[in-house]
Design an enzyme around this catalytic site. Structure first.
Site, PDB file in Angstrom:
ATOM      1  N   HIS A 170       0.522  -1.494  -0.052  1.00  0.00           N
ATOM      2  CA  HIS A 170       0.136   0.246   0.238  1.00  0.00           C
ATOM      3  C   HIS A 170       1.263   0.946   0.181  1.00  0.00           C
ATOM      4  CE1 HIS A 170      -3.078  -2.828   1.395  1.00  0.00           C
ATOM      5  NE2 HIS A 170      -4.323  -2.422   1.256  1.00  0.00           N
ATOM      6  N   ASN A 229       8.120  -4.506   3.220  1.00  0.00           N
ATOM      7  CA  ASN A 229       6.779  -3.020   4.070  1.00  0.00           C
ATOM      8  C   ASN A 229       6.092  -3.996   5.063  1.00  0.00           C
ATOM      9  OD1 ASN A 229       4.321  -3.350   3.081  1.00  0.00           O
ATOM     10  ND2 ASN A 229       3.523  -5.054   2.571  1.00  0.00           N
TER      11      ASN A 229
END
Length: 257
Positions: A110, A141
């Site tokens: 994201h 991440n």
């Protein structure tokens, strides 16, 4: 975030149920800074959703930036069901298919984190458009990038209101994944503007796309440095004197680490 098996859900066809009180949404609409601090776009393909805005770069099959407000009132611990990632119907050139990531070894990372939009089902689900994701190594991440996202939420709680801009450094020659050749950035950036008066301040991070245990302040750079790498003007609507002062500084002493 990597490979999920959830019920199919289309954010633009969201349920009328919205746990974020309607009176708060209406009040925020009147005071929203969502469009006041938008960067320039190198692609002229700016896509506006209800709770985030992005500039899509078709050449690299991802957003060159995603921007949104993050207020103290937005921070929520609500557990929400994660939908599938789906393409963004508002991207005229069509956003990349989530299947490009399958078997690639990269997470669907994201740019606007789902954790920043838990205050509303609609806001949460908007973060699962493929226009809001970029290939990220899992240890990046879930590691230093996640630490920066959590720190951003802490600052939003402390400083009451932030404007957040996030993206990967997109340039020719990057590794790609999938049939649509989604580019894998070598660096990611996040820029925060605290527009609370009287002390308006900003901070920028430029982080190599790799695992790191280094403290976050080690990655603080000037906004000017990120502008030089991206050809994006991040705060063109600020008064010139204030913009120049904020963008040339890499001082992080006004931010609590």
């Amino acid at each position: 975030m990597a490979f999920y098996t959830f019920d199919l859900f289309y954010p633009d066809e969201a349920s009328k149920k919205n746990e974020y009180p309607q009176e708060i949404i209406e009040n925020e609409d009147k005071t929203s800074k969502q469009f006041d601090y938008l960067p320039t776009s190198t692609t002229n393909q700016i896509v506006k959703h209800n709770f985030l805005t992005l500039s899509y770069n078709e050449q690299f099959e991802q957003a060159e930036w995603v921007a949104y407000e993050l207020k103290a009132s937005h921070i929520s611990r609500t557990n929400r069901k994660r939908p599938y990632f789906i393409y963004d119907k508002k991207v005229k050139t069509k956003s990349a298919n989530y299947r490009n990531y399958k078997g690639s070894g990269y997470d669907r990372g994201h740019l606007c984190p789902a954790g920043d939009r838990k205050f509303s089902e609609r806001a949460f689900n908007e973060t699962f458009f493929t226009s809001n994701i970029s290939p990220q190594k899992h240890d990046f991440n879930s590691g230093i990038w996640n630490r920066l996202e959590q720190k951003t939420r802490y600052w939003a709680t402390k400083d009451k209101q932030l404007f957040v801009i996030t993206g990967g450094i997109l340039k020719r020659g990057l590794k790609t994944i999938g049939q649509e050749k989604v580019a894998v950035p070598n660096q990611f950036y996040k820029i925060l503007l605290d527009y609370s008066k009287p002390q308006i301040k900003a901070i920028a991070f430029l982080i190599p796309h790799q695992k790191s245990n280094s403290p976050l302040y080690k990655f603080v750079v000037s906004i000017d440095e990120i502008e030089a790498l991206t050809s994006i003007d991040f705060f063109p609507n600020l008064p010139d004197e204030l913009e120049n002062s904020l963008e040339k500084s890499s001082n992080y002493k006004n931010w609590s680490f």
